[in-house]
Design an enzyme around this catalytic site. Structure first.
Site, PDB file in Angstrom:
ATOM      1  CE  LYS A  24      38.935 -23.613  -2.265  1.00  0.00           C
ATOM      2  NZ  LYS A  24      39.666 -24.782  -1.783  1.00  0.00           N
ATOM      3  CE  LYS A  51      37.813 -30.611  -7.502  1.00  0.00           C
ATOM      4  NZ  LYS A  51      38.495 -30.792  -6.224  1.00  0.00           N
ATOM      5  CE  LYS A  65      44.704 -30.277  -5.981  1.00  0.00           C
ATOM      6  NZ  LYS A  65      43.998 -29.092  -5.978  1.00  0.00           N
TER       7      LYS A  65
HETATM    8  P1  ATP Z   1      41.015 -27.301  -5.515  1.00  0.00           P
HETATM    9  O1  ATP Z   1      39.807 -26.926  -6.298  1.00  0.00           O
HETATM   10  O2  ATP Z   1      41.961 -26.183  -5.323  1.00  0.00           O
HETATM   11  O3  ATP Z   1      41.633 -28.576  -5.935  1.00  0.00           O
HETATM   12  P2  ATP Z   1      39.202 -28.164  -3.540  1.00  0.00           P
HETATM   13  O4  ATP Z   1      38.200 -27.078  -3.623  1.00  0.00           O
HETATM   14  O5  ATP Z   1      38.900 -29.464  -4.137  1.00  0.00           O
HETATM   15  O6  ATP Z   1      40.563 -27.585  -4.037  1.00  0.00           O
HETATM   16  P3  ATP Z   1      38.943 -27.993  -0.700  1.00  0.00           P
HETATM   17  O7  ATP Z   1      38.751 -26.558  -0.716  1.00  0.00           O
HETATM   18  O8  ATP Z   1      39.711 -28.444   0.476  1.00  0.00           O
HETATM   19  O9  ATP Z   1      39.616 -28.489  -2.021  1.00  0.00           O
HETATM   20  O10 ATP Z   1      37.551 -28.754  -0.742  1.00  0.00           O
HETATM   21  C1  ATP Z   1      36.650 -28.585   0.300  1.00  0.00           C
HETATM   22  C2  ATP Z   1      35.481 -29.495   0.151  1.00  0.00           C
HETATM   23  O11 ATP Z   1      34.771 -29.210  -1.049  1.00  0.00           O
HETATM   24  C3  ATP Z   1      35.863 -30.980   0.085  1.00  0.00           C
HETATM   25  O12 ATP Z   1      34.932 -31.720   0.854  1.00  0.00           O
HETATM   26  C4  ATP Z   1      35.709 -31.319  -1.371  1.00  0.00           C
HETATM   27  O13 ATP Z   1      35.411 -32.668  -1.577  1.00  0.00           O
HETATM   28  C5  ATP Z   1      34.567 -30.418  -1.771  1.00  0.00           C
HETATM   29  N1  ATP Z   1      34.587 -30.104  -3.199  1.00  0.00           N
HETATM   30  C6  ATP Z   1      35.576 -29.470  -3.863  1.00  0.00           C
HETATM   31  N2  ATP Z   1      35.248 -29.316  -5.165  1.00  0.00           N
HETATM   32  C7  ATP Z   1      34.028 -29.889  -5.326  1.00  0.00           C
HETATM   33  C8  ATP Z   1      33.163 -30.070  -6.446  1.00  0.00           C
HETATM   34  N3  ATP Z   1      33.492 -29.629  -7.651  1.00  0.00           N
HETATM   35  N4  ATP Z   1      31.976 -30.690  -6.250  1.00  0.00           N
HETATM   36  C9  ATP Z   1      31.626 -31.134  -5.005  1.00  0.00           C
HETATM   37  N5  ATP Z   1      32.399 -31.007  -3.916  1.00  0.00           N
HETATM   38  C10 ATP Z   1      33.584 -30.389  -4.067  1.00  0.00           C
END
Ligand code: ATP
Ligand code: LTN
Length: 326
Positions: free
Chosen positions: A197, A194, A111
């Site tokens: 969002k 990955k 980030k």
């Molecule tokens: P960003 O995508 O903005 O980096 P994020 O979605 O990873 O943010 P959070 O919204 O806090 O961050 O994630 C919430 C939960 O979703 C966490 O447990 C994270 O590990 C899970 N998560 C996020 N993206 C994935 C993914 N692509 N596959 C599986 N689990 C995910």
């Protein structure tokens, strides 16, 4: 009953990755465990975000928690910023965390990568300490998260151990709980990254129009082979779609291979699109009725009260241990 805790940042619309890796799994804990699920709004401030957008995202996230099946009578649902013990324990714990270990965190590196040092907020750097405070305040033993958060939970364990070594048995040791399939859902446009969002081309949003969802799945990047087989190195796109299908159907990857033996990628993708759209349609309908019910604010208020009483007790324990006046 073991304590379970997890949170999601209200930084944007939730994705199918958030759903499969985290959200979808939360309700299962509430029957057997004492479950705490929160909206990590303080964490959302670690990168620039518009205040109105943050408020709206937090509300939507609460509604999606309920839509996914969290029952506010069984799970304590709350906003992180409404329980001030999070910020207080964070302040105390920053003294036991080291610059070196923070700088090694993969999420921080990713980030902050493209930014100049002057533009990286300190909150982004100390992000894992606040996360450790979130977990340790509730004596949580089980932390259901996606693969990307495993490192932060490991750091929380290191911090707890360091603290206990110095002050005695004050903090409870947590453990990350990852799903066997779906702990890392990948981008549909680049299956080596990955699903995130912040990548609207490669993600599926939980509130997305279903025609658009179907289109994204049908045009997901795959390989030039024709066999539906799980092989992350050689066939990352197909393997990702298999993961999505297996998680939503709650079947094994072997079972997916068997089901689609002899079928084309087109047929397989259509089946994936069907199962995703079916799941999202139900979720979106429940989300709409929860928003219409007007209950979200009440649920969060009640949740914050319950959370405060638990969190404050731990905070007192910590304060007493380090020598602060109570
Ligand atoms: P960003 O995508 O903005 O980096 P994020 O979605 O990873 O943010 P959070 O919204 O806090 O961050 O994630 C919430 C939960 O979703 C966490 O447990 C994270 O590990 C899970 N998560 C996020 N993206 C994935 C993914 N692509 N596959 C599986 N689990 C995910
Ligand atoms: N860091 C997590 C969100 C988060 C969290 C937590 C998850 C904040 N505090 C405590 C589990 C437990 C993320 O970025 N996905």
């Amino acid at each position: 009953m073991a304590r379970v805790l997890s949170g999601i940042k209200p930084t944007g619309t939730l994705t199918l990755g958030n759903y499969i890796g985290a959200l979808k799994r939360f309700p299962a804990f509430q029957t057997l465990h004492n479950s705490f699920i929160f909206i990590a709004d303080l964490h959302a401030l670690t990168l620039p975000i518009d205040p109105e957008v943050l408020k709206k995202n937090a509300f939507d996230l609460a509604a999606f928690y309920l839509a996914a099946g969290l029952d506010p009578e069984k799970t304590t649902l709350f906003l992180q910023s409404q329980v001030s013990a999070h910020a207080e324990l964070n302040t105390i714990l920053t003294n036991y965390a080291y610059m070196g270990e923070m700088a090694r965190m993969t999420q921080f590196k990713e980030k902050s990568e493209a930014k100049k040092e002057q533009a990286i907020g300190l909150g982004l750097f100390t992000y894992p300490v606040l996360m450790a405070a979130d977990i340790l305040l509730y004596d949580a033993e089980i932390v259901p998260v996606g693969e990307d958060q495993r490192q932060h939970v490991e750091l929380t364990r290191d911090l707890a151990q360091r603290f206990n070594h110095r002050y005695g048995d004050v903090l409870v040791m947590p453990k990350a709980e990852l799903s066997k399939v779906g702990a890392r859902v990948m981008s549909l446009s680049d299956p080596t990254k990955k699903m995130s969002k912040s990548d609207p081309k490669g993600n599926i949003e939980l509130s997305e129009d279903l025609a658009s969802v179907r289109k994204k799945i049908m045009s997901a990047v795959t390989d030039s082979d024709t066999i539906v087989r799980y092989d992350v190195a050689q066939k990352p796109g197909i393997s990702n779609l298999m993961t999505i299908y297996a998680s939503l159907k709650e079947i094994s990857l072997e079972n997916v291979e068997k089901t689609f033996a002899g079928q084309t990628y087109g047929m397989f993708k259509k089946a994936v699109a069907d199962v995703v759209c079916e799941e999202l349609q139900q979720l979106q309908e429940r989300y709409q009725s929860i928003v219409a019910s007007g209950l979200v604010h009440h649920v969060l208020k009640q949740g914050a009260q319950r959370a405060q009483s638990i969190a404050n007790a731990t905070l007192q324990r910590v304060k007493a241990a380090v020598g602060l006046w109570l």
